[in-house]
Motif scaffolding. Sequence first.
Motif, PDB file in Angstrom:
ATOM      1  N   ASP A  39       0.817  -1.214   0.000  1.00 55.33           N
ATOM      2  CA  ASP A  39       0.000   0.000   0.000  1.00 55.33           C
ATOM      3  C   ASP A  39       0.854   1.269   0.000  1.00 55.33           C
ATOM      4  N   PHE A  40       2.171   1.092   0.095  1.00 59.68           N
ATOM      5  CA  PHE A  40       3.082   2.230   0.175  1.00 59.68           C
ATOM      6  C   PHE A  40       4.184   2.082  -0.865  1.00 59.68           C
ATOM      7  N   GLU A  41       4.793   3.189  -1.226  1.00 61.75           N
ATOM      8  CA  GLU A  41       5.894   3.147  -2.171  1.00 61.75           C
ATOM      9  C   GLU A  41       7.151   2.598  -1.489  1.00 61.75           C
ATOM     10  N   PRO A  42       7.953   1.818  -2.204  1.00 60.85           N
ATOM     11  CA  PRO A  42       9.169   1.272  -1.594  1.00 60.85           C
ATOM     12  C   PRO A  42      10.074   2.335  -0.985  1.00 60.85           C
ATOM     13  N   ALA A  43      10.240   3.463  -1.678  1.00 64.83           N
ATOM     14  CA  ALA A  43      11.126   4.514  -1.180  1.00 64.83           C
ATOM     15  C   ALA A  43      10.611   5.114   0.126  1.00 64.83           C
ATOM     16  N   GLU A  44       9.281   5.172   0.273  1.00 63.97           N
ATOM     17  CA  GLU A  44       8.697   5.722   1.493  1.00 63.97           C
ATOM     18  C   GLU A  44       9.008   4.834   2.692  1.00 63.97           C
ATOM     19  N   LEU A  45       8.899   3.526   2.500  1.00 63.33           N
ATOM     20  CA  LEU A  45       9.220   2.587   3.571  1.00 63.33           C
ATOM     21  C   LEU A  45      10.711   2.605   3.879  1.00 63.33           C
ATOM     22  N   ALA A  46      11.523   2.657   2.832  1.00 61.78           N
ATOM     23  CA  ALA A  46      12.970   2.702   3.034  1.00 61.78           C
ATOM     24  C   ALA A  46      13.383   3.927   3.832  1.00 61.78           C
ATOM     25  N   ALA A  47      12.723   5.045   3.568  1.00 56.85           N
ATOM     26  CA  ALA A  47      13.046   6.277   4.291  1.00 56.85           C
ATOM     27  C   ALA A  47      12.718   6.145   5.767  1.00 56.85           C
ATOM     28  N   ARG A  48      11.606   5.507   6.091  1.00 57.31           N
ATOM     29  CA  ARG A  48      11.235   5.321   7.501  1.00 57.31           C
ATOM     30  C   ARG A  48      12.249   4.414   8.206  1.00 57.31           C
ATOM     31  N   LEU A  49      12.655   3.362   7.531  1.00 53.95           N
ATOM     32  CA  LEU A  49      13.652   2.459   8.107  1.00 53.95           C
ATOM     33  C   LEU A  49      14.953   3.198   8.386  1.00 53.95           C
TER      34      LEU A  49
END
Length: 269
Positions: A39-49
């Motif tokens: 449901d989210f863009e890969p880059a968005e999740l990577a940024a949170r990590l």
Amino acid sequence: MPRFAANLSLMYQEHAFLDRFAAAAADGFDAVEYLFPYDFEPAELAARLQAHGLTQALFNLPPGDFAKGERGIAIRPGREAEFAAGVAQALRYAQATGCRRLHAMAGLVQPGDDLVLLRRTYVNNLRTAAQAVAAHGITLLIEPINTRDIPGYFLNFQQQAHDIVAEAGASNLKVQMDFYHCQIMEGDLLTRLRRHHAGVGHVQIAGVPERHEPDERNEVNHAALFAELDATGYDGFVGCEYRPRAGTSAGLGWLKAWKASKTGKAGAA
């Protein structure tokens, strides 16, 4: 000492999903897992990590139509192309987030199914998927799940899973051993861990029988299991895939107590 990953699909539901990364990090977790990232863009999740210094321990391949009750399509003949497309989609997310463990949900057995054909389809799909992710240093996982939580699920027992892994013959295909599911279906957890530890690629925990915190209010001796994981040399993460009784942070006393028993002092989760 085991390294623990917060499961953001079940834990921290008092926060919006993207805010759960910060909450987990604040409680001392250095890794997270969840069911699905799509449901989210890969880059968005990577940024949170990256922002919170977290490792992405695990997520699942696309499961088919989850909203309509599908729980994986790896066993379904005629849907091999869809399964392969899901592997490719998951691989994009894994590369972006640095995730090195992907779980392929098997699927549900329907009335009239040919079980031999389902198993053959499953093994072939797993073999192909394992080969596709191997070049990226990724381990593919399969997980026995109890029939109370997911009635009709194809894969239910540890030996059954390890037999399928052996048949597929891929070195980067392993079993995800969830002590919660295993206790409900077969028990004898320490013996099963000792027997199968070499083929275990990821571990998950939850209190039994209600899937709450793995504390003294459940029937499993998790401290003994954690000690056995150390004895076997397990170096992966232990996913905390449980539903907190109340607030997630307030329920982490079990983890603080475990860490205190190992370090000799109380500390954050």
